[in-house]
Design a protein around this motif. Structure first.
Motif, mmCIF file in Angstrom:
data_model
loop_
_atom_site.group_PDB
_atom_site.id
_atom_site.type_symbol
_atom_site.label_atom_id
_atom_site.label_comp_id
_atom_site.label_asym_id
_atom_site.label_seq_id
_atom_site.Cartn_x
_atom_site.Cartn_y
_atom_site.Cartn_z
ATOM 1 N N ALA A 194 -2.457 -5.881 -0.780
ATOM 2 C CA ALA A 194 -1.102 -6.409 -0.546
ATOM 3 C C ALA A 194 -0.955 -6.689 0.938
ATOM 4 O O ALA A 194 -1.709 -6.173 1.768
ATOM 5 C CB ALA A 194 -0.051 -5.402 -1.003
ATOM 6 N N TRP A 196 1.434 -6.639 4.449
ATOM 7 C CA TRP A 196 2.505 -5.845 5.075
ATOM 8 C C TRP A 196 2.900 -6.487 6.393
ATOM 9 O O TRP A 196 2.050 -6.957 7.140
ATOM 10 C CB TRP A 196 2.008 -4.423 5.350
ATOM 11 C CG TRP A 196 1.642 -3.635 4.121
ATOM 12 C CD1 TRP A 196 0.552 -3.829 3.328
ATOM 13 C CD2 TRP A 196 2.358 -2.540 3.556
ATOM 14 N NE1 TRP A 196 0.542 -2.912 2.294
ATOM 15 C CE2 TRP A 196 1.637 -2.106 2.420
ATOM 16 C CE3 TRP A 196 3.539 -1.868 3.911
ATOM 17 C CZ2 TRP A 196 2.065 -1.043 1.629
ATOM 18 C CZ3 TRP A 196 3.952 -0.800 3.129
ATOM 19 C CH2 TRP A 196 3.230 -0.400 1.996
ATOM 20 N N GLU A 249 0.326 -1.297 -9.035
ATOM 21 C CA GLU A 249 1.117 -1.012 -7.846
ATOM 22 C C GLU A 249 1.276 0.494 -7.608
ATOM 23 O O GLU A 249 1.183 0.958 -6.478
ATOM 24 C CB GLU A 249 2.489 -1.667 -8.002
ATOM 25 C CG GLU A 249 3.369 -1.426 -6.810
ATOM 26 C CD GLU A 249 4.610 -2.308 -6.819
ATOM 27 O OE1 GLU A 249 4.560 -3.406 -7.396
ATOM 28 O OE2 GLU A 249 5.613 -1.872 -6.240
ATOM 29 N N LEU A 266 1.444 2.100 8.263
ATOM 30 C CA LEU A 266 2.338 1.440 7.305
ATOM 31 C C LEU A 266 3.702 2.099 7.160
ATOM 32 O O LEU A 266 4.599 1.531 6.532
ATOM 33 C CB LEU A 266 1.665 1.393 5.920
ATOM 34 C CG LEU A 266 0.319 0.683 5.854
ATOM 35 C CD1 LEU A 266 -0.221 0.698 4.437
ATOM 36 C CD2 LEU A 266 0.449 -0.756 6.348
ATOM 37 N N ARG A 271 6.300 -4.024 2.855
ATOM 38 C CA ARG A 271 5.332 -4.745 2.024
ATOM 39 C C ARG A 271 5.947 -6.089 1.645
ATOM 40 O O ARG A 271 7.051 -6.135 1.122
ATOM 41 C CB ARG A 271 4.978 -3.920 0.783
ATOM 42 C CG ARG A 271 3.922 -4.568 -0.077
ATOM 43 C CD ARG A 271 3.192 -3.559 -0.935
ATOM 44 N NE ARG A 271 4.047 -2.888 -1.887
ATOM 45 C CZ ARG A 271 4.495 -3.434 -3.021
ATOM 46 N NH1 ARG A 271 4.166 -4.665 -3.337
ATOM 47 N NH2 ARG A 271 5.268 -2.741 -3.821
ATOM 48 N N VAL A 275 1.490 -6.362 -5.213
ATOM 49 C CA VAL A 275 0.146 -5.779 -5.200
ATOM 50 C C VAL A 275 -0.699 -6.582 -6.186
ATOM 51 O O VAL A 275 -0.376 -6.665 -7.366
ATOM 52 C CB VAL A 275 0.180 -4.291 -5.604
ATOM 53 C CG1 VAL A 275 -1.232 -3.733 -5.712
ATOM 54 C CG2 VAL A 275 1.009 -3.493 -4.602
#
Ligand SMILES: Cc1cc2nc3c(=O)[nH]c(=O)nc-3n(C[C@H](O)[C@H](O)[C@H](O)COP(=O)(O)OP(=O)(O)OC[C@H]3O[C@@H](n4cnc5c(N)ncnc54)[C@H](O)[C@@H]3O)c2cc1C
Length: 451
Positions: A194, A196, A249, A266, A271, A275
């Motif tokens: 994913a 970010w 996810e 993170l 996000r 995902v």
């Protein structure tokens, strides 16, 4: 006789393999129909890839513009490898083929750029979205395709040759019943990834490919990509994913939150993509061609993404296939000779790396050694400057897999390792030789986990 619906070549699939093959054939003035079921720029990226100078050199040849496909994407000059929260080594991306950097691409932007680059050639007809549902036969030879745009009636097109550049789940391969070989089912892995935004940089020294292996059986890759997005992927043994984390996810979020080395970057980020992922990634070859059909890219040859070679392989195979089609169409070789030459050229370049990729998957996530031995091996061999440089050259395809490792090289690294002594300093762990000279330095990054 040429007709409006007849082409020299039909290419099914318009990403790295298909779009660059179309561009190469378009450069030669061949009539090409390039069809793609997605609409570019595609909101569901096919992967979150890194490419190196080997791939960019092939893109240069087809007129791929780095300022377009890597727009607003930072150049990556180093890999940072962290193992078991103990050690960290930094390996510079070596200079090869005129560049000393790579890119973690925005795949949607990259594929769109490749598509537009192919479509600009006057003899290339590019159709999207158009889904191929079947191939057309004349006796035992493939002579065309059938497909449709969404909500539209079926259309047929014919060609002297139909190319399946339609990825690992290739429709063309399925319809022609292409045989498979060199399949490896012993290293199934699962990947989730994913994007970010507002993630913490690795440090203040610029973009990096950040590899982190916090435990046995899985690892993370964090890539600084376009528009300030950090791509974060986790890959591991498929069976462990299922038993530890589940799927999708939930599994992804559980794993990134669980590891301080990852979550430190993170915790305050957002996000910005779903995902995405792939379970039970296969490692397999298909038979390259048959009467009237031929496969290229992932449709021909697919493998674990651990070392980021898929795009280079697809671009290289597209080049080899363009040369074969040109030789055949110019009457220099029969169709059978040209396709046999293509398969040989592709195999000579890809197969040794395919085997090396499998060895990497085995070493990294399927190692059966006890954890203490893995740690010892990394401390002694994984941090060896010469082996790291060779690994870097291998990754950018400037060193043949056969030349990468030999028992003598490993032995020499062990000897060097025996002469190392380790010292902890503020924020760093140093390896020194017997005379006290620095051999390597491993910055330690263990900031407190935040939430
Ligand atoms: C998680 C992950 C991470 C990866 N990371 C990297 C990396 O870091 N570096 C790297 O180099 N490679 C990486 N790869 C591999 C790379 O994505 C592939 O090797 C590469 O995309 C292959 O290109 P291709 O053109 O052969 O196929 P694809 O990119 O799969 O394109 C095939 C195209 O065919 C189209 N298509 C399929 N069926 C039809 C149909 N019936 N009709 C019309 N169109 C059709 C699809 O829509 C698709 O656009 C990664 C792969 C994965 C899964």
């Amino acid at each position: 006789m040429p007709t409006a619906n007849h082409f020299d070549t039909i290419i099914v699939g318009g990403r790295p393999a298909g779009a660059t093959l179309a561009a190469r054939l378009g450069q030669q003035g061949f009539r090409v129909l390039l069809v793609e079921r997605a609409t570019f720029p595609c909101p569901h990226p096919a992967s979150s890839p890194v490419i190196y100078s080997s791939a960019m050199r092939l893109l240069d040849e087809v007129g791929g513009d780095e300022n377009v496909y890597a727009y607003n994407t930072p150049r990556i000059h180093r890999w940072v490898n962290e193992f078991y929260d103990q050690y960290c080594t930094t390996i510079p991306v070596p200079a090869a083929f005129g560049r000393d950097y790579g890119y973690a691409l925005d795949r949607a932007r990259f594929d769109d750029a490749l598509w537009n680059n192919a479509a600009r050639w006057p003899t290339v007809t590019a159709r999207q979205p158009f889904t191929v549902t079947d191939v057309l036969w004349d006796a035992n030879r493939v002579v065309g395709i059938q497909g449709h745009s969404p909500g539209q009636p079926a259309e047929t097109f014919t060609a002297d040759c139909v190319v399946g550049a339609d990825g690992r789940f290739s429709t063309v391969a399925r319809k022609v019943k292409a045989g498979i070989h060199n399949i490896r089912t012993d290293f199934p892995t699962t990947v989730y990834y994913a994007g970010w935004r507002l993630a913490q940089p690795y440090d203040d020294r610029g973009a990096a490919v950040h590899f982190c292996q916090p435990g046995k059986g899985y690892f993370f890759f964090l890539f600084d990509s376009a528009d300030g997005v950090l791509n974060v992927s986790v890959e591991g043994r498929s069976d462990l994913f299922t038993s530890w984390a589940g799927h999708g996810e939930a599994a992804y979020m559980k794993l990134v939150r669980q590891h301080p080395l990852i979550w430190r970057r993170l915790a305050h980020a957002e996000r910005v993509t779903r995902v995405h992922g792939m379970r039970n990634i296969g490692n397999v070859y298909r038979v390259a061609s048959g009467p009237g059909w031929v496969l290229v890219g992932d449709a021909l040859h697919q493998k674990d993404p651990i070392d980021g070679q898929g795009i280079y392989d697809a671009l290289f195979e597209a080049k080899a296939l363009a040369q074969a089609i040109t030789a055949w169409k110019h009457g220099e070789q029969s169709y059978e000779q040209a396709m046999a030459g293509y398969e040989m050229a592709a195999r000579a370049e890809m197969y040794p790396m395919y085997m090396e990729t499998l060895r990497q998957v085995k070493r990294t996530v399927f190692s059966r050694s006890p954890l203490w031995l893995d740690k010892l091996l990394f401390r002694s061999i994984g941090a060896d400057a010469e082996l790291n440089h060779r690994y870097a050259l291998l990754t950018v395809r400037a060193l043949a897999p056969a030349e990468f490792l030999s028992p003598m090289l490993v032995f020499r690294a062990f000897v060097r390792a025996l002469r190392m002594r380790h010292f902890r300093g503020p924020g760093v762990l140093r390896a020194k030789n017997r005379r006290g000279r620095d051999i390597a330095e491993f910055p330690r990054h263990m900031p407190p986990a935040t939430d």
